[in-house]
Design an enzyme around this catalytic site. Structure first.
Site, mmCIF file in Angstrom:
data_model
loop_
_atom_site.group_PDB
_atom_site.id
_atom_site.type_symbol
_atom_site.label_atom_id
_atom_site.label_comp_id
_atom_site.label_asym_id
_atom_site.label_seq_id
_atom_site.Cartn_x
_atom_site.Cartn_y
_atom_site.Cartn_z
ATOM 1 N N CYS A 113 0.812 -1.226 0.000
ATOM 2 C CA CYS A 113 0.000 0.000 0.000
ATOM 3 C C CYS A 113 0.845 1.276 0.000
ATOM 4 O O CYS A 113 0.351 2.349 -0.323
ATOM 5 C CB CYS A 113 -0.944 0.002 1.197
ATOM 6 S SG CYS A 113 -2.014 -1.440 1.243
ATOM 7 N N HIS A 249 -3.743 7.048 3.095
ATOM 8 C CA HIS A 249 -4.066 5.781 2.434
ATOM 9 C C HIS A 249 -5.508 5.411 2.791
ATOM 10 O O HIS A 249 -5.918 5.506 3.948
ATOM 11 C CB HIS A 249 -3.099 4.701 2.923
ATOM 12 C CG HIS A 249 -3.454 3.326 2.479
ATOM 13 N ND1 HIS A 249 -3.852 3.040 1.189
ATOM 14 C CD2 HIS A 249 -3.478 2.137 3.148
ATOM 15 C CE1 HIS A 249 -4.109 1.751 1.095
ATOM 16 N NE2 HIS A 249 -3.898 1.181 2.260
ATOM 17 N N ASN A 279 -10.089 -0.513 -0.466
ATOM 18 C CA ASN A 279 -8.646 -0.371 -0.352
ATOM 19 C C ASN A 279 -7.987 -0.744 -1.681
ATOM 20 O O ASN A 279 -7.962 -1.916 -2.055
ATOM 21 C CB ASN A 279 -8.143 -1.290 0.775
ATOM 22 C CG ASN A 279 -6.655 -1.137 1.030
ATOM 23 O OD1 ASN A 279 -5.934 -0.538 0.231
ATOM 24 N ND2 ASN A 279 -6.193 -1.698 2.132
HETATM 25 N N1 ACO Z 1 -19.006 -9.581 7.420
HETATM 26 C C1 ACO Z 1 -19.524 -9.934 8.617
HETATM 27 N N2 ACO Z 1 -18.761 -10.327 9.642
HETATM 28 C C2 ACO Z 1 -17.427 -10.368 9.458
HETATM 29 C C3 ACO Z 1 -16.828 -10.026 8.233
HETATM 30 C C4 ACO Z 1 -17.679 -9.610 7.183
HETATM 31 N N3 ACO Z 1 -17.216 -9.261 5.975
HETATM 32 N N4 ACO Z 1 -15.496 -10.137 8.353
HETATM 33 C C5 ACO Z 1 -15.239 -10.553 9.606
HETATM 34 N N5 ACO Z 1 -16.411 -10.687 10.275
HETATM 35 C C6 ACO Z 1 -16.612 -11.117 11.655
HETATM 36 C C7 ACO Z 1 -15.452 -11.910 12.208
HETATM 37 O O1 ACO Z 1 -15.524 -13.243 11.802
HETATM 38 C C8 ACO Z 1 -15.627 -11.723 13.686
HETATM 39 O O2 ACO Z 1 -16.618 -12.616 14.131
HETATM 40 P P1 ACO Z 1 -16.469 -13.364 15.550
HETATM 41 O O3 ACO Z 1 -16.450 -12.265 16.562
HETATM 42 O O4 ACO Z 1 -17.687 -14.207 15.593
HETATM 43 O O5 ACO Z 1 -15.181 -14.107 15.464
HETATM 44 C C9 ACO Z 1 -16.213 -10.321 13.811
HETATM 45 O O6 ACO Z 1 -16.702 -9.977 12.492
HETATM 46 C C10 ACO Z 1 -15.210 -9.276 14.256
HETATM 47 O O7 ACO Z 1 -14.019 -9.447 13.547
HETATM 48 P P2 ACO Z 1 -12.789 -8.512 13.741
HETATM 49 O O8 ACO Z 1 -11.690 -8.923 12.811
HETATM 50 O O9 ACO Z 1 -12.449 -8.387 15.201
HETATM 51 O O10 ACO Z 1 -13.417 -7.114 13.284
HETATM 52 P P3 ACO Z 1 -12.755 -5.691 13.233
HETATM 53 O O11 ACO Z 1 -13.599 -4.731 13.924
HETATM 54 O O12 ACO Z 1 -11.294 -5.728 13.585
HETATM 55 O O13 ACO Z 1 -12.860 -5.330 11.678
HETATM 56 C C11 ACO Z 1 -11.432 -5.278 9.757
HETATM 57 C C12 ACO Z 1 -12.216 -6.145 10.736
HETATM 58 C C13 ACO Z 1 -12.403 -4.414 8.985
HETATM 59 C C14 ACO Z 1 -10.685 -6.188 8.793
HETATM 60 C C15 ACO Z 1 -10.458 -4.384 10.539
HETATM 61 O O14 ACO Z 1 -9.727 -5.131 11.475
HETATM 62 C C16 ACO Z 1 -9.503 -3.668 9.625
HETATM 63 O O15 ACO Z 1 -9.884 -2.879 8.807
HETATM 64 N N6 ACO Z 1 -8.192 -3.892 9.788
HETATM 65 C C17 ACO Z 1 -7.219 -3.287 8.964
HETATM 66 C C18 ACO Z 1 -6.930 -4.194 7.846
HETATM 67 C C19 ACO Z 1 -6.550 -3.482 6.594
HETATM 68 O O16 ACO Z 1 -6.911 -2.366 6.333
HETATM 69 N N7 ACO Z 1 -5.819 -4.200 5.769
HETATM 70 C C20 ACO Z 1 -5.482 -3.737 4.488
HETATM 71 C C21 ACO Z 1 -4.073 -3.682 4.212
HETATM 72 S S1 ACO Z 1 -3.118 -2.785 5.338
HETATM 73 C C22 ACO Z 1 -3.580 -1.310 5.106
HETATM 74 O O17 ACO Z 1 -3.902 -0.971 3.993
HETATM 75 C C23 ACO Z 1 -3.604 -0.448 6.279
#
Ligand code: ACO
Length: 322
Positions: A113, A249, A279
């Site tokens: 990224c 970003h 993203n």
């Molecule tokens: N729809 C519904 N539920 C979902 C989904 C979805 N698409 N994806 C995950 N869940 C569920 C999980 O299974 C979990 O369920 P559980 O509690 O029963 O186990 C629950 O939602 C919570 O999951 P978390 O991973 O704790 O949710 P969080 O609030 O952290 O959000 C997310 C997840 C959006 C991925 C977040 O952590 C995030 O954005 N992280 C940054 C990742 C990122 O941006 N990566 C890209 C590359 S790096 C960069 O560009 C910065």
């Protein structure tokens, strides 16, 4: 003193749109979950016959037109991407040839990224230290090619696109500072498990997809992006209140909001486009810059901080007078 300055901007998004409602039919998710957790409403998907060079060429044409430069004027092409057309030749040579740019250095950088920030920072150095006169810098990604569409943890996050800028020398400020960083200890939090020298036969198959520990990535991203921005401002002796625009970003609206909060910056001063394309990795910063410039928010002479964070982890910032 010679500065380097952005003379033109452009972006391109593929036609096909995949909405959150479309994704509801593919995996167990909801528009509500995706919007509240990520801010994303839709993403663009490259057509089957489109590759990263096609997206780059379209974005580059717009930036060249904006800057009023022709192919013959360009003497360097730098492209940040993790999803090039081919293993080799590097994508910058393909784009160079397609645009009719005469022989010149053309190379790509692979820092996930942060790809555009690394590429722009490199262009800045070549202009200041090596006499480059007109550099085409592109951030592009066809990341949806790597998605496992049955994995709801990752398939809702990413999209395809390209952003481009033309960078030229200038007597007036321009790019004031660039900061780059990386820390490989975080590799396992975000990676794609195959590549040219490892399990290449699995790439693009159902066996592999983007591997991500989302909540850990989230925490390091917020902390690092806050630190990167603070360092850029401190080193330049600039108060955060002097900043006109933050162009971050576009990974997740909550990461963007948390970074703005750490900087004590109102969201009115932050360019946010993540809702429109998810993203797009290396493409996200130049596309957001182009949006802000074209809708009239970012004006010539204003102080702009661009920053990115991605797999590796890698990160970087560019502080500039636009
Ligand atoms: N729809 C519904 N539920 C979902 C989904 C979805 N698409 N994806 C995950 N869940 C569920 C999980 O299974 C979990 O369920 P559980 O509690 O029963 O186990 C629950 O939602 C919570 O999951 P978390 O991973 O704790 O949710 P969080 O609030 O952290 O959000 C997310 C997840 C959006 C991925 C977040 O952590 C995030 O954005 N992280 C940054 C990742 C990122 O941006 N990566 C890209 C590359 S790096 C960069 O560009 C910065």
């Amino acid at each position: 003193m010679t500065y380097s300055r952005i003379a033109g901007t452009g972006r391109y998004l593929p036609e096909k749109i995949l909405t959150n409602f479309d994704l509801e039919k593919m995996v167990e998710t909801s528009d509500e979950w995706i919007r509240t957790r990520t801010g994303v409403e839709r993403r663009h998907i490259a057509a089957e016959d489109q590759s990263a060079s096609d997206l780059s060429v379209e974005a580059a044409k717009v930036a060249m037109d904006d800057a009023g430069v022709s192919p013959e004027d360009i003497d360097m092409v730098i492209i940040g991407t993790t999803t090039p057309d081919l293993v080799f030749p590097n994508i910058a040579t393909i784009v160079q040839h397609r645009l009719g740019i005469p022989a010149c250095p053309a190379f790509s950088l692979e820092t996930a990224c942060s790809g555009f920030i690394y590429a722009l920072s490199t262009a800045d150095k070549f202009i200041k230290a090596d006499g480059a006169k007109c550099v085409l810098v592109v951030g592009v990604e066809c990341l949806t090619r790597l998605i496992d569409w049955s994995d709801r943890n990752t398939c809702v996050l990413f999209g395809d696109g390209a952003g481009a800028v033309i960078v030229k020398p200038s007597d007036e400020p321009g790019i004031l500072s660039t900061h780059l960083g990386a820390d490989g200890q975080y590799k396992d939090l975000l990676y794609y498990p195959s590549g040219p020298s490892r399990d290449l036969d699995k790439a693009g198959t159902k066996e592999v997809g983007i591997m991500m520990t989302g909540n850990e990535v989230f925490k390091v991203a917020v902390k690092t992006l806050g630190n990167v921005a603070t360092k850029a401002l401190e080193d330049a002796g600039i108060e955060q209140s002097e900043l006109d625009w933050l162009v971050p970003h576009q990974a997740n609206i909550r990461i963007i909001q948390a970074t703005a909060k750490r900087l004590d910056l109102p969201m009115e001063k932050v360019i946010v486009t993540v809702q429109d394309h998810g993203n797009t990795s290396a493409a996200s910063v130049p596309m957001a810059l182009d949006v802000g410039v074209r809708d009239g928010r970012i004006k010539r002479g204003q102080l702009v901080l661009m920053e990115a964070f991605g797999g590796g982890f890698t990160w970087g910032s560019v502080l500039m007078r636009f």
